[in-house]
Write a protein that holds these residues in place. Structure first.
Motif, PDB file in Angstrom:
ATOM      1  N   GLU A   1      15.123  -3.769   2.300  1.00  0.00           N
ATOM      2  CA  GLU A   1      15.857  -4.291   3.461  1.00  0.00           C
ATOM      3  C   GLU A   1      15.417  -3.574   4.732  1.00  0.00           C
ATOM      4  O   GLU A   1      15.183  -4.193   5.761  1.00  0.00           O
ATOM      5  N   SER A   2      15.294  -2.246   4.641  1.00  0.00           N
ATOM      6  CA  SER A   2      14.870  -1.461   5.800  1.00  0.00           C
ATOM      7  C   SER A   2      14.333  -0.106   5.331  1.00  0.00           C
ATOM      8  O   SER A   2      14.975   0.561   4.521  1.00  0.00           O
ATOM      9  N   ALA A   3      13.142   0.244   5.813  1.00  0.00           N
ATOM     10  CA  ALA A   3      12.563   1.530   5.408  1.00  0.00           C
ATOM     11  C   ALA A   3      11.460   1.963   6.355  1.00  0.00           C
ATOM     12  O   ALA A   3      10.809   1.137   6.995  1.00  0.00           O
ATOM     13  N   GLU A   4      11.292   3.296   6.454  1.00  0.00           N
ATOM     14  CA  GLU A   4      10.155   3.880   7.159  1.00  0.00           C
ATOM     15  C   GLU A   4       9.448   4.786   6.157  1.00  0.00           C
ATOM     16  O   GLU A   4      10.055   5.733   5.639  1.00  0.00           O
ATOM     17  N   ILE A   5       8.191   4.487   5.856  1.00  0.00           N
ATOM     18  CA  ILE A   5       7.471   5.175   4.789  1.00  0.00           C
ATOM     19  C   ILE A   5       6.223   5.864   5.337  1.00  0.00           C
ATOM     20  O   ILE A   5       5.387   5.231   5.969  1.00  0.00           O
ATOM     21  N   GLU A   6       6.119   7.163   5.105  1.00  0.00           N
ATOM     22  CA  GLU A   6       4.921   7.921   5.490  1.00  0.00           C
ATOM     23  C   GLU A   6       4.009   8.047   4.282  1.00  0.00           C
ATOM     24  O   GLU A   6       4.445   8.502   3.215  1.00  0.00           O
ATOM     25  N   LEU A   7       2.752   7.652   4.428  1.00  0.00           N
ATOM     26  CA  LEU A   7       1.759   7.810   3.361  1.00  0.00           C
ATOM     27  C   LEU A   7       0.629   8.687   3.887  1.00  0.00           C
ATOM     28  O   LEU A   7      -0.133   8.259   4.748  1.00  0.00           O
TER      29      LEU A   7
ATOM     30  N   LEU B   1       6.923  -5.926   9.932  1.00  0.00           N
ATOM     31  CA  LEU B   1       6.100  -4.842   9.409  1.00  0.00           C
ATOM     32  C   LEU B   1       5.300  -4.237  10.552  1.00  0.00           C
ATOM     33  O   LEU B   1       4.732  -4.962  11.373  1.00  0.00           O
ATOM     34  N   SER B   2       5.271  -2.912  10.613  1.00  0.00           N
ATOM     35  CA  SER B   2       4.397  -2.265  11.594  1.00  0.00           C
ATOM     36  C   SER B   2       3.707  -1.077  10.933  1.00  0.00           C
ATOM     37  O   SER B   2       4.197  -0.511   9.957  1.00  0.00           O
ATOM     38  N   LEU B   3       2.547  -0.724  11.490  1.00  0.00           N
ATOM     39  CA  LEU B   3       1.777   0.410  10.996  1.00  0.00           C
ATOM     40  C   LEU B   3       1.501   1.355  12.156  1.00  0.00           C
ATOM     41  O   LEU B   3       1.020   0.925  13.210  1.00  0.00           O
ATOM     42  N   GLU B   4       1.848   2.625  11.959  1.00  0.00           N
ATOM     43  CA  GLU B   4       1.581   3.649  12.968  1.00  0.00           C
ATOM     44  C   GLU B   4       0.673   4.721  12.373  1.00  0.00           C
ATOM     45  O   GLU B   4       0.832   5.093  11.215  1.00  0.00           O
ATOM     46  N   MET B   5      -0.268   5.210  13.174  1.00  0.00           N
ATOM     47  CA  MET B   5      -1.132   6.312  12.757  1.00  0.00           C
ATOM     48  C   MET B   5      -1.218   7.310  13.898  1.00  0.00           C
ATOM     49  O   MET B   5      -1.593   6.936  15.025  1.00  0.00           O
TER      50      MET B   5
ATOM     51  N   LYS C   1      -9.292  -4.213  14.976  1.00  0.00           N
ATOM     52  CA  LYS C   1      -9.737  -3.756  13.659  1.00  0.00           C
ATOM     53  C   LYS C   1      -8.678  -2.840  13.068  1.00  0.00           C
ATOM     54  O   LYS C   1      -8.032  -2.084  13.792  1.00  0.00           O
ATOM     55  N   LEU C   2      -8.530  -2.916  11.761  1.00  0.00           N
ATOM     56  CA  LEU C   2      -7.568  -2.043  11.096  1.00  0.00           C
ATOM     57  C   LEU C   2      -8.274  -0.757  10.651  1.00  0.00           C
ATOM     58  O   LEU C   2      -9.388  -0.814  10.156  1.00  0.00           O
ATOM     59  N   PRO C   3      -7.604   0.393  10.816  1.00  0.00           N
ATOM     60  CA  PRO C   3      -8.253   1.673  10.500  1.00  0.00           C
ATOM     61  C   PRO C   3      -8.187   2.014   9.007  1.00  0.00           C
ATOM     62  O   PRO C   3      -8.046   3.169   8.634  1.00  0.00           O
ATOM     63  N   ILE C   4      -8.255   1.016   8.140  1.00  0.00           N
ATOM     64  CA  ILE C   4      -8.264   1.232   6.691  1.00  0.00           C
ATOM     65  C   ILE C   4      -9.487   0.503   6.150  1.00  0.00           C
ATOM     66  O   ILE C   4      -9.647  -0.699   6.375  1.00  0.00           O
ATOM     67  N   LYS C   5     -10.364   1.207   5.449  1.00  0.00           N
ATOM     68  CA  LYS C   5     -11.598   0.578   4.966  1.00  0.00           C
ATOM     69  C   LYS C   5     -11.339  -0.374   3.813  1.00  0.00           C
ATOM     70  O   LYS C   5     -11.926  -1.435   3.717  1.00  0.00           O
ATOM     71  N   ASP C   6     -10.467   0.025   2.899  1.00  0.00           N
ATOM     72  CA  ASP C   6     -10.218  -0.797   1.715  1.00  0.00           C
ATOM     73  C   ASP C   6      -9.017  -0.224   0.983  1.00  0.00           C
ATOM     74  O   ASP C   6      -8.489   0.829   1.347  1.00  0.00           O
TER      75      ASP C   6
END
Length: 244
Positions: free
Chosen positions: A12-18, A185-189, A213-218
């Protein structure tokens, strides 16, 4: 890398650091697989989906050039005289080269246009040639023009992300428990927002990104305990890399 998730899958709602090695644990249906699928989908959006998109575009080009070739072949059946024109022979040769080629260029389109105009000049007023013939050809050339314009734009990252998410979640993209009508959905780096996207099951509602461009190769997703069998191999490879 931080994902902010609203109403996707079971979350439902989350902030996840990987970061580096991240261990996610929890009860069944708590969102572990959802997080894995989101990270995997974003990785796929930056690698395999752009290749698929270019391949799809190229097939669209070939389909339109094949349509021109088809109409020219039909024209030959109604008027054998067409064979004697240099422009006809050259045009058929160009179309054959395009079919054999592994890439498409705007030069292909410009030479095709030139030869069509030349042919039209030769065949103008001929009874055997339908007045709609060149109208159809020019209509196809217009479609090719639009396709080349699209081809020259930056890759539509928002579409890649959305398609990749839909591939992973199929009909369970939006959280069903709370009857969500849209998801986010959002992505922060490093505190920089790479992208944010809002969508429902059918379409993208909004998208913001300061880069194309996305900063993820694969990414690779291995579900189940099989990952534990691979762990020694991965560790061994990491040690070798650090030594070399």
């Amino acid at each position: 890398m931080k994902f902010i998730i609203r109403n996707i899958g079971t979350i439902e709602s989350a902030e996840i650091e990987l970061n580096n090695l991240t261990v996610i644990s929890g009860e069944n249906n708590s969102g572990k697989t959802t997080i894995s699928k989101i990270a995997y989908a974003v990785g796929q959006a930056s690698s395999s989906f752009p290749i698929d998109y270019k391949r799809h575009q190229y097939n669209e080009f070939r389909k339109l050039y094949d349509e021109i070739s088809f109409h020219l072949t039909r024209l030959l059946r109604t008027s054998e005289e067409v064979k004697q024109y240099d422009s006809y022979q050259k045009l058929m040769s160009v179309l054959l080269d395009i079919r054999r080629s592994s890439e498409v260029t705007e030069f292909d389109l410009s030479i095709t246009k030139e030869l069509v105009v030349e042919m039209e000049g030769y065949l103008e007023g001929k009874d055997e040639v339908s007045p709609n013939f060149f109208r159809r050809i020019y209509s196809i050339l217009d479609k090719l023009d639009n396709l080349y314009d699209e081809y020259n734009y930056n890759d539509p990252i928002d579409k890649f992300i959305f398609r990749a998410l839909k591939n992973e979640f199929i009909n369970e993209l939006l959280n069903k428990k709370n009857g969500a009508k849209e998801a986010y959905l959002s992505l922060e780096m490093d505190e920089f927002k790479v992208f944010e996207i809002t969508f429902n099951n059918k379409e993208i509602l909004s998208f913001n990104s300061e880069q194309n461009k996305l900063p993820i190769k694969d990414s690779t997703l291995i579900e189940g305990p099989y990952i534990f069998q691979l762990a020694p191999i991965i560790h061994d490879m990491s040690v070798r890399d650090s030594i070399s």
